[in-house]
Design an enzyme around this catalytic site. Structure first.
Site, PDB file in Angstrom:
ATOM      1  CE  LYS A 112      -5.253  -1.547 -15.485  1.00  0.00           C
ATOM      2  NZ  LYS A 112      -4.362  -0.928 -16.321  1.00  0.00           N
ATOM      3  CE  LYS A 193      -4.947  -8.954 -15.473  1.00  0.00           C
ATOM      4  NZ  LYS A 193      -4.392  -8.271 -16.487  1.00  0.00           N
ATOM      5  CE  LYS A 196       2.659  -5.031 -17.126  1.00  0.00           C
ATOM      6  NZ  LYS A 196       3.178  -4.708 -18.409  1.00  0.00           N
TER       7      LYS A 196
HETATM    8  P1  AMP Z   1      -0.167  -5.894 -19.622  1.00  0.00           P
HETATM    9  O1  AMP Z   1       0.638  -6.651 -18.334  1.00  0.00           O
HETATM   10  O2  AMP Z   1      -1.422  -5.493 -18.980  1.00  0.00           O
HETATM   11  O3  AMP Z   1       0.708  -4.803 -20.084  1.00  0.00           O
HETATM   12  O4  AMP Z   1      -0.333  -7.006 -20.699  1.00  0.00           O
HETATM   13  C1  AMP Z   1       0.551  -7.094 -21.815  1.00  0.00           C
HETATM   14  C2  AMP Z   1       0.079  -8.513 -22.523  1.00  0.00           C
HETATM   15  O5  AMP Z   1       0.282  -9.643 -21.474  1.00  0.00           O
HETATM   16  C3  AMP Z   1      -1.306  -8.518 -22.905  1.00  0.00           C
HETATM   17  O6  AMP Z   1      -1.234  -8.906 -24.229  1.00  0.00           O
HETATM   18  C4  AMP Z   1      -1.936  -9.228 -21.896  1.00  0.00           C
HETATM   19  O7  AMP Z   1      -3.247  -9.911 -22.270  1.00  0.00           O
HETATM   20  C5  AMP Z   1      -0.887 -10.332 -21.416  1.00  0.00           C
HETATM   21  N1  AMP Z   1      -1.090 -10.706 -20.293  1.00  0.00           N
HETATM   22  C6  AMP Z   1      -1.003 -10.053 -19.078  1.00  0.00           C
HETATM   23  N2  AMP Z   1      -1.129 -10.712 -17.953  1.00  0.00           N
HETATM   24  C7  AMP Z   1      -1.443 -12.076 -18.440  1.00  0.00           C
HETATM   25  C8  AMP Z   1      -1.519 -13.520 -17.732  1.00  0.00           C
HETATM   26  N3  AMP Z   1      -1.695 -13.495 -16.387  1.00  0.00           N
HETATM   27  N4  AMP Z   1      -1.747 -14.338 -18.492  1.00  0.00           N
HETATM   28  C9  AMP Z   1      -1.511 -14.296 -19.842  1.00  0.00           C
HETATM   29  N5  AMP Z   1      -1.455 -13.310 -20.611  1.00  0.00           N
HETATM   30  C10 AMP Z   1      -1.444 -12.078 -19.749  1.00  0.00           C
END
Ligand code: AMP
Length: 330
Positions: A112, A193, A196
């Protein structure tokens, strides 16, 4: 007493099937056996700039998505991080026991920071605030996707360091990774991965995408130059599509192999798209019902914060007294 489970999602960007399979959907399964707290981590979101109006609306949208996924406010507390000031208070106290070197090693920080012109201090502190979220509630298990495993290790290290400096204070939490779906990759680029913040069309399947758009994104997904599925030589793109199918269908490995061996990529994509849509459509229907009642989500969030604040405040009091900070109660 039931052991406690805590997890969180940032209210930034659009939640996608990676968030659903890696986090939201596994959370639902914890509700019966554990005391569950699910948090919308708005203070984490602002570690990179967010448009205020958009952030404000994404907070309630994210809460509504939790509810649509099956998080039941009768069993779980759903709350916003900034509504409980103890998160920020504990974060500062933990900052003071966290070596900078631990934070500079975090891969998410490095990625980041490389993408920013000016790196805010909050980006470096991000994992300490996350440790505070978890330790505040003495959570025993933290269900997350694989990308958060390193932050969980840091949380454990911070808890242990605090415990050894000031005496047993924190429960050292375990990481709860889902068996399938812990790491969903981008459809356009299966080497990164699904995220968002990625903006490209065809990168992610958003949880609120209409079926046509879902179909289009999946049909355009990157595969390879082979014609059909061969489990002996799966490329990242094909493996990702199979993973998505398996995570939604919950089929066994044997059933996946028997069904998909030799299937042409075009057919594989069609079947993945229909499997995703079959799960997302009823989810979106629940989302529409939830958001049709204007005050409902705000009420759930208020009740959630009221329920968890006493737990959080008592941990802050305990930490203050352990550290010798001023408290009236000792
Ligand atoms: P975030 O989008 O970073 O707020 O992540 C929220 C939750 O979603 C966390 O538990 C992440 O580990 C999970 N997560 C985010 N992106 C992925 C992905 N591409 N595959 C699986 N889990 C994800």
């Amino acid at each position: 007493m039931k052991a406690r489970v805590f997890s969180g999602v940032q209210p930034s960007g659009n939640l996608h099937i990676g968030n659903y399979l890696g986090a939201l959907s596994p959370w639902v399964g914890y509700q019966q056996q554990f005391e569950t707290i699910f948090c919308i981590v708005d203070l984490h979101a602002i570690t990179v700039y967010q448009s205020p109006a958009e952030l404000r609306s994404k907070i309630e949208e994210t809460a509504a998505l939790f509810l649509a996924a099956g998080i039941d406010p009768k069993h779980s507390s759903i709350m916003v991080q900034s509504a409980v000031p103890a998160h920020s208070e504990l974060a500062w106290m933990l900052t003071c026991v966290t070596p900078v070197g631990w934070l500079e090693r975090m891969t998410q920080y490095k990625a980041k920071a490389a993408a920013q012109q000016t790196v805010g201090d909050g980006l470096l502190q991000y994992p300490v605030l996350m440790a505070a979220d978890i330790l505040l509630y003495q959570a025993a298990i933290v269900p997350v996707g694989e990308d958060q495993a390193q932050h969980l290790e840091l949380t454990r290290d911070v808890a242990q360091r605090f415990n050894s400096l000031y005496g047993e204070t924190f429960v050292v939490p375990q990481t709860g990774l889902p068996s399938v779906g812990a790491r969903i990759m981008g459809l356009d680029d299966p080497t990164v991965k699904m995220s968002k913040s990625a903006t490209g069309a065809g990168h992610a399947v958003g949880l609120l995408d209409p079926p046509d758009k879902i179909r289009k994104s999946i049909m355009r997904a990157t595969t390879d130059s082979n014609p059909a599925v061969d489990f002996a030589i799966l490329s990242p793109g094909v493996e990702n599509l199979l993973n998505i199918f398996q995570a939604f269908s919950r089929w066994s490995d044997e059933k996946m192999r028997a069904h998909f061996t030799g299937i042409r990529y075009g057919d594989l994509k069609k079947q993945v798209a229909e499997m995703v849509i079959a799960h997302i459509e009823p989810f979106q229907q629940r989302y529409r019902e939830i958001t049709s009642d204007p005050g409902y989500v705000a009420r759930i969030l208020r009740e959630g914060a009221e329920r968890v604040a006493p737990i959080a405040n008592s941990t802050v009091e305990l930490v203050k007294s352990r550290m010798g900070l001023y408290t009236e109660s000792r």
